[in-house]
Design a protein around this motif. Structure first.
Motif, PDB file in Angstrom:
ATOM      1  N   THR A  25      71.460  60.321 -31.196  1.00  9.88           N
ATOM      2  CA  THR A  25      70.361  59.543 -31.773  1.00  9.88           C
ATOM      3  C   THR A  25      70.866  58.596 -32.855  1.00  9.88           C
ATOM      4  O   THR A  25      70.339  57.489 -33.034  1.00  9.88           O
ATOM      5  CB  THR A  25      69.291  60.482 -32.366  1.00  9.88           C
ATOM      6  OG1 THR A  25      68.818  61.354 -31.335  1.00  9.88           O
ATOM      7  CG2 THR A  25      68.125  59.703 -32.937  1.00  9.88           C
ATOM      8  N   HIS A  26      71.892  59.021 -33.576  1.00  5.13           N
ATOM      9  CA  HIS A  26      72.452  58.193 -34.652  1.00  5.13           C
ATOM     10  C   HIS A  26      72.938  56.844 -34.132  1.00  5.13           C
ATOM     11  O   HIS A  26      72.983  55.861 -34.881  1.00  5.13           O
ATOM     12  CB  HIS A  26      73.597  58.945 -35.333  1.00  5.13           C
ATOM     13  CG  HIS A  26      74.111  58.260 -36.568  1.00  5.13           C
ATOM     14  ND1 HIS A  26      73.388  58.201 -37.735  1.00  5.13           N
ATOM     15  CD2 HIS A  26      75.269  57.579 -36.792  1.00  5.13           C
ATOM     16  CE1 HIS A  26      74.076  57.528 -38.639  1.00  5.13           C
ATOM     17  NE2 HIS A  26      75.213  57.137 -38.103  1.00  5.13           N
ATOM     18  N   LEU A  41      72.024  50.814 -27.105  1.00  2.00           N
ATOM     19  CA  LEU A  41      70.943  51.454 -26.358  1.00  2.00           C
ATOM     20  C   LEU A  41      71.485  52.144 -25.111  1.00  2.00           C
ATOM     21  O   LEU A  41      71.094  53.271 -24.783  1.00  2.00           O
ATOM     22  CB  LEU A  41      69.892  50.406 -25.967  1.00  2.00           C
ATOM     23  CG  LEU A  41      69.130  49.735 -27.115  1.00  2.00           C
ATOM     24  CD1 LEU A  41      68.232  48.634 -26.576  1.00  2.00           C
ATOM     25  CD2 LEU A  41      68.307  50.752 -27.889  1.00  2.00           C
ATOM     26  N   LEU A  42      72.408  51.461 -24.432  1.00  2.00           N
ATOM     27  CA  LEU A  42      73.018  52.039 -23.232  1.00  2.00           C
ATOM     28  C   LEU A  42      73.861  53.255 -23.588  1.00  2.00           C
ATOM     29  O   LEU A  42      73.807  54.287 -22.899  1.00  2.00           O
ATOM     30  CB  LEU A  42      73.866  50.983 -22.521  1.00  2.00           C
ATOM     31  CG  LEU A  42      74.586  51.447 -21.249  1.00  2.00           C
ATOM     32  CD1 LEU A  42      73.582  51.898 -20.191  1.00  2.00           C
ATOM     33  CD2 LEU A  42      75.478  50.328 -20.698  1.00  2.00           C
ATOM     34  N   LYS A  43      74.640  53.142 -24.679  1.00  2.00           N
ATOM     35  CA  LYS A  43      75.482  54.280 -25.076  1.00  2.00           C
ATOM     36  C   LYS A  43      74.639  55.494 -25.439  1.00  2.00           C
ATOM     37  O   LYS A  43      75.007  56.639 -25.142  1.00  2.00           O
ATOM     38  CB  LYS A  43      76.371  53.877 -26.256  1.00  2.00           C
ATOM     39  CG  LYS A  43      77.551  53.002 -25.864  1.00  2.00           C
ATOM     40  CD  LYS A  43      78.451  52.716 -27.052  1.00  2.00           C
ATOM     41  CE  LYS A  43      79.685  51.914 -26.607  1.00  2.00           C
ATOM     42  NZ  LYS A  43      80.593  51.621 -27.723  1.00  2.00           N
ATOM     43  N   PHE A  44      73.490  55.250 -26.080  1.00  2.00           N
ATOM     44  CA  PHE A  44      72.599  56.357 -26.417  1.00  2.00           C
ATOM     45  C   PHE A  44      72.164  57.097 -25.162  1.00  2.00           C
ATOM     46  O   PHE A  44      72.227  58.331 -25.096  1.00  2.00           O
ATOM     47  CB  PHE A  44      71.382  55.829 -27.176  1.00  2.00           C
ATOM     48  CG  PHE A  44      70.229  56.797 -27.221  1.00  2.00           C
ATOM     49  CD1 PHE A  44      70.298  57.949 -27.975  1.00  2.00           C
ATOM     50  CD2 PHE A  44      69.075  56.545 -26.485  1.00  2.00           C
ATOM     51  CE1 PHE A  44      69.235  58.854 -28.007  1.00  2.00           C
ATOM     52  CE2 PHE A  44      68.013  57.437 -26.510  1.00  2.00           C
ATOM     53  CZ  PHE A  44      68.089  58.590 -27.270  1.00  2.00           C
ATOM     54  N   VAL A  45      71.713  56.349 -24.157  1.00  2.00           N
ATOM     55  CA  VAL A  45      71.250  56.968 -22.910  1.00  2.00           C
ATOM     56  C   VAL A  45      72.396  57.692 -22.207  1.00  2.00           C
ATOM     57  O   VAL A  45      72.234  58.815 -21.714  1.00  2.00           O
ATOM     58  CB  VAL A  45      70.624  55.913 -21.975  1.00  2.00           C
ATOM     59  CG1 VAL A  45      70.279  56.525 -20.623  1.00  2.00           C
ATOM     60  CG2 VAL A  45      69.384  55.306 -22.615  1.00  2.00           C
ATOM     61  N   LEU A  46      73.566  57.054 -22.171  1.00  2.00           N
ATOM     62  CA  LEU A  46      74.717  57.647 -21.475  1.00  2.00           C
ATOM     63  C   LEU A  46      75.237  58.892 -22.187  1.00  2.00           C
ATOM     64  O   LEU A  46      75.827  59.765 -21.549  1.00  2.00           O
ATOM     65  CB  LEU A  46      75.834  56.606 -21.334  1.00  2.00           C
ATOM     66  CG  LEU A  46      75.520  55.415 -20.423  1.00  2.00           C
ATOM     67  CD1 LEU A  46      76.718  54.478 -20.339  1.00  2.00           C
ATOM     68  CD2 LEU A  46      75.114  55.878 -19.027  1.00  2.00           C
ATOM     69  N   MET A  86      82.367  68.930 -26.957  1.00  2.00           N
ATOM     70  CA  MET A  86      81.648  67.745 -26.490  1.00  2.00           C
ATOM     71  C   MET A  86      80.974  67.019 -27.655  1.00  2.00           C
ATOM     72  O   MET A  86      81.043  65.788 -27.756  1.00  2.00           O
ATOM     73  CB  MET A  86      80.608  68.140 -25.445  1.00  2.00           C
ATOM     74  CG  MET A  86      79.864  66.958 -24.833  1.00  2.00           C
ATOM     75  SD  MET A  86      78.747  67.436 -23.480  1.00  2.00           S
ATOM     76  CE  MET A  86      77.504  68.360 -24.399  1.00  2.00           C
ATOM     77  N   THR A  87      80.328  67.775 -28.547  1.00  2.00           N
ATOM     78  CA  THR A  87      79.614  67.168 -29.670  1.00  2.00           C
ATOM     79  C   THR A  87      80.564  66.445 -30.606  1.00  2.00           C
ATOM     80  O   THR A  87      80.262  65.342 -31.083  1.00  2.00           O
ATOM     81  CB  THR A  87      78.832  68.243 -30.449  1.00  2.00           C
ATOM     82  OG1 THR A  87      77.941  68.923 -29.558  1.00  2.00           O
ATOM     83  CG2 THR A  87      78.035  67.620 -31.580  1.00  2.00           C
ATOM     84  N   SER A  88      81.703  67.041 -30.873  1.00  2.00           N
ATOM     85  CA  SER A  88      82.667  66.412 -31.776  1.00  2.00           C
ATOM     86  C   SER A  88      83.280  65.156 -31.175  1.00  2.00           C
ATOM     87  O   SER A  88      83.929  64.376 -31.883  1.00  2.00           O
ATOM     88  CB  SER A  88      83.784  67.404 -32.124  1.00  2.00           C
ATOM     89  OG  SER A  88      84.531  67.755 -30.960  1.00  2.00           O
ATOM     90  N   SER A  89      83.074  64.943 -29.881  1.00  2.00           N
ATOM     91  CA  SER A  89      83.642  63.781 -29.192  1.00  2.00           C
ATOM     92  C   SER A  89      82.640  62.647 -29.046  1.00  2.00           C
ATOM     93  O   SER A  89      82.995  61.576 -28.542  1.00  2.00           O
ATOM     94  CB  SER A  89      84.143  64.191 -27.798  1.00  2.00           C
ATOM     95  OG  SER A  89      85.000  65.300 -27.871  1.00  2.00           O
ATOM     96  N   LEU A  90      81.393  62.860 -29.450  1.00  2.00           N
ATOM     97  CA  LEU A  90      80.377  61.822 -29.314  1.00  2.00           C
ATOM     98  C   LEU A  90      80.568  60.778 -30.409  1.00  2.00           C
ATOM     99  O   LEU A  90      80.539  61.097 -31.597  1.00  2.00           O
ATOM    100  CB  LEU A  90      78.974  62.430 -29.414  1.00  2.00           C
ATOM    101  CG  LEU A  90      78.590  63.401 -28.297  1.00  2.00           C
ATOM    102  CD1 LEU A  90      77.252  64.051 -28.607  1.00  2.00           C
ATOM    103  CD2 LEU A  90      78.538  62.695 -26.952  1.00  2.00           C
ATOM    104  N   SER A  91      80.768  59.549 -29.995  1.00  2.00           N
ATOM    105  CA  SER A  91      81.031  58.479 -30.951  1.00  2.00           C
ATOM    106  C   SER A  91      80.693  57.142 -30.319  1.00  2.00           C
ATOM    107  O   SER A  91      80.690  56.993 -29.093  1.00  2.00           O
ATOM    108  CB  SER A  91      82.509  58.500 -31.377  1.00  2.00           C
ATOM    109  OG  SER A  91      82.842  57.343 -32.112  1.00  2.00           O
ATOM    110  N   VAL A  92      80.388  56.162 -31.167  1.00  2.00           N
ATOM    111  CA  VAL A  92      80.166  54.807 -30.672  1.00  2.00           C
ATOM    112  C   VAL A  92      81.423  54.293 -29.995  1.00  2.00           C
ATOM    113  O   VAL A  92      81.379  53.606 -28.981  1.00  2.00           O
ATOM    114  CB  VAL A  92      79.743  53.881 -31.824  1.00  2.00           C
ATOM    115  CG1 VAL A  92      79.655  52.437 -31.340  1.00  2.00           C
ATOM    116  CG2 VAL A  92      78.405  54.322 -32.394  1.00  2.00           C
TER     117      VAL A  92
END
Length: 363
Positions: A25-26, A41-46, A86-92
């Motif tokens: 969400t960030h 927006l696309l990265k959020f959905v993906l 997985m969570t620690s790998s979420l990034s822009v």
């Protein structure tokens, strides 16, 4: 229908996934020159879809076959480790962290598929066929996603999400098996309601974050109060329906609840981001209108579809209800499009909409 209670380990499991959702969400808060770039927006959905599907996969296994056995606890604890990866790998900057993200996601899905194969030998009849079908077919999508590591740039993501898409549609093709070993509706609604409640909490956090410590800052206090009333109205509408308006004895494959909640959860994340963006005034007015009203429209449509199938006959909404709700949103949107109003007024309009939505769908 056999009673199945949500375990404490399941609730703990949810908390880790909500942390992943909060991270995704960030991404919606990345504003450039008054707009959220389509890339974000696309990265959020993906990011959101693999998180949601990994959670759904384990939830549906527990719904049909889960028992509070030692080996199933161990499977869930191992899955939590992969959730953390997985969570620690979420990034822009997703490319840089692609490998640990892939390891986290594949680990989650593989453990769920293995659980189906393990339980297959303990079941009989239709339940055995369901375990056999899901335990073998899920590997198709998992293997395809694994091959994404062999590619670079957009091809890598195309292969990854091709595997995820196949994984998601596997239950559709196996519906003839799933309806014969139906999901536990009580447990399923409770599980999704639990995750939804925590995401409502994220919206409350967004509301509290706009409060400033400065003495006499009535603008932020007023905005927060209106935002809180909006969230309470949404909470009231959702959980009053879950608790009193739906027939939990209906036995189905549960796919309306499962796939409908993807859009409910996405819209909740968008609304949480909208609250903060409306207060900060960092987004261009017209873009903010489209973003906020799209979020609310998505939530309204998704909740209407999910609850309609399970409502008691006497509580089902009529077509004129749909026209009324859509009409209210349309009038507010067009009015705001032609007459520029303060952001707090937009929040007030949305709050009024959700009060009416809650009132008419819960009485």
């Amino acid at each position: 229908m056999e009673e199945k209670k949500v375990t404490w380990l399941e609730l703990f499991y949810d908390l880790l996934f909500v942390a992943a959702v909060a991270t995704a969400t960030h991404v919606l808060l990345h504003v450039e020159k008054g707009y959220i770039h389509p890339e974000y927006l696309l990265k959020f959905v993906l990011m959101f879809i693999p998180i949601w599907w990994a959670w759904v996969g384990q939830t549906m296994f527990i719904n049909r076959f889960g028992q509070d056995f030692l080996h199933q606890r161990i499977f869930m604890i191992l899955q939590m480790l992969f959730v953390l990866i997985m969570t620690s790998s979420l990034s822009v900057d997703f490319d840089q962290y692609y490998l640990p993200f892939l390891i986290g996601y594949i680990g989650l899905r593989a453990l769920t598929a293995i659980q189906y194969l393990v339980v297959r030998s303990l079941e009989e009849g239709d339940r055995k066929k369901v375990a056999q079908y899901l335990g073998t077919r899920f590997w198709i999508g998992i293997i395809i996603s694994c091959f994404s590591i062999l590619f670079d740039s957009w091809i890598r993501y195309s292969v990854l999400y091709a595997g995820i898409f196949i994984d998601i549609i596997v239950p559709f093709f196996g519906r003839k098996y799933l309806v014969k070993a139906s999901s536990n509706t009580v447990h399923l609604l409770e599980r999704f309601a639990s995750l939804t409640l925590i995401l409502f909490g994220e919206s409350v956090v967004s509301t509290l974050s706009v409060l400033q410590p400065q003495k006499g800052d009535w603008d932020s206090i007023s905005f927060s109060i209106i935002s809180f009333i909006l969230i309470i109205s949404m909470w009231w509408q959702y959980f009053e329906n879950v608790e009193k308006k739906v027939d939990k004895s209906i036995q189905t494959s549960g796919q309306t609840i499962i796939y409908g909640h993807l859009f409910i959860l996405i819209s909740l994340s968008m609304i949480a981001a909208s609250i903060k963006l409306l207060f900060l005034h960092e987004v261009h007015y017209s873009f903010m209108l489209y973003f906020v009203f799209s979020s609310v429209l998505l939530y309204f449509i998704a909740t209407s579809i999910v609850f309609h199938q399970y409502r008691y006959e006497q509580h089902r909404l009529k077509i004129y209800h749909l026209g009324l709700f859509l009409g209210i949103l349309t009038v507010f949107f067009i009015f705001n499009l032609f007459i520029v109003v303060p952001n707090i007024v937009i929040m007030g309009e949305l709050t009024l909409f959700f009060i009416i939505y809650a009132k008419l769908t819960t009485t």
